[in-house]
Motif scaffolding. Structure first.
Motif, PDB file in Angstrom:
ATOM      1  N   ARG A 120     -64.630 -48.823 -13.996  1.00 52.60           N
ATOM      2  CA  ARG A 120     -63.665 -47.754 -14.282  1.00 52.60           C
ATOM      3  C   ARG A 120     -62.693 -48.409 -15.300  1.00 52.60           C
TER       4      ARG A 120
ATOM      5  N   LYS B 193     -66.028 -41.439 -22.533  1.00 51.69           N
ATOM      6  CA  LYS B 193     -65.722 -40.732 -21.685  1.00 51.69           C
ATOM      7  C   LYS B 193     -66.826 -40.091 -20.939  1.00 51.69           C
ATOM      8  N   PRO B 194     -68.249 -39.997 -21.458  1.00 50.25           N
ATOM      9  CA  PRO B 194     -69.479 -39.567 -20.603  1.00 50.25           C
ATOM     10  C   PRO B 194     -69.805 -40.300 -19.766  1.00 50.25           C
TER      11      PRO B 194
ATOM     12  N   ALA C  25     -67.643 -42.530 -18.003  1.00 51.05           N
ATOM     13  CA  ALA C  25     -66.290 -42.049 -16.955  1.00 51.05           C
ATOM     14  C   ALA C  25     -66.641 -40.975 -15.966  1.00 51.05           C
ATOM     15  N   LYS C  26     -67.346 -39.772 -16.691  1.00 50.05           N
ATOM     16  CA  LYS C  26     -67.707 -38.872 -16.021  1.00 50.05           C
ATOM     17  C   LYS C  26     -68.983 -39.138 -15.035  1.00 50.05           C
ATOM     18  N   ALA C  27     -69.795 -39.964 -15.680  1.00 50.26           N
ATOM     19  CA  ALA C  27     -71.206 -40.184 -14.748  1.00 50.26           C
ATOM     20  C   ALA C  27     -70.506 -41.056 -13.635  1.00 50.26           C
TER      21      ALA C  27
ATOM     22  N   ASN D 147     -67.686 -40.935 -12.138  1.00 47.48           N
ATOM     23  CA  ASN D 147     -66.886 -39.955 -11.065  1.00 47.48           C
ATOM     24  C   ASN D 147     -68.120 -39.220 -10.213  1.00 47.48           C
ATOM     25  N   THR D 148     -69.150 -38.651 -10.947  1.00 45.49           N
ATOM     26  CA  THR D 148     -70.212 -38.197 -10.312  1.00 45.49           C
ATOM     27  C   THR D 148     -70.829 -38.963  -9.307  1.00 45.49           C
TER      28      THR D 148
ATOM     29  N   ARG E 207     -68.840 -39.612  -6.313  1.00 50.79           N
ATOM     30  CA  ARG E 207     -68.817 -38.383  -5.254  1.00 50.79           C
ATOM     31  C   ARG E 207     -70.097 -38.082  -4.479  1.00 50.79           C
TER      32      ARG E 207
END
Length: 85
Positions: free
Chosen positions: A2, A12-13, A15-17, A19-20, A23
């Motif tokens: 992170r 950014k993509p 970071a989104k991955a 986060n997913t 979760r």
């Protein structure tokens, strides 16, 4: 990870991955430990597609269902074997 992707706009993509993945981490681990795949569903899909292509011209649902059973059953494979010999 992170910290490595936090300040970089190009990441950014990623970071989104991350986060997913965070979760859904429990479900991802559960899937890998279970060893289950969607191979059976893919096999059934192929069975239905084969039945649909063989049952062209039939106008009722019962014939389509019968064709699906014949293609998917061991009897259907025995009939195919008899034809090829």
């Amino acid at each position: 990870m992170r910290d490595a992707v936090a300040d970089n706009a190009l990441m950014k993509p990623m970071a989104k991955a991350l986060n997913t993945l965070e979760r859904h981490a429990e479900q991802v681990v559960r899937r890998w430990l279970s060893g289950l795949t969607n191979a059976r569903l893919e096999g059934m899909s192929g069975l239905f597609q084969a039945a649909r292509s063989r049952a062209r011209g039939y106008r009722n649902e019962a014939n389509f269902i019968a064709m699906t059973y014949l293609i998917g059953s061991p009897v259907g494979r025995m009939l195919d074997h008899i034809k090829s010999t």
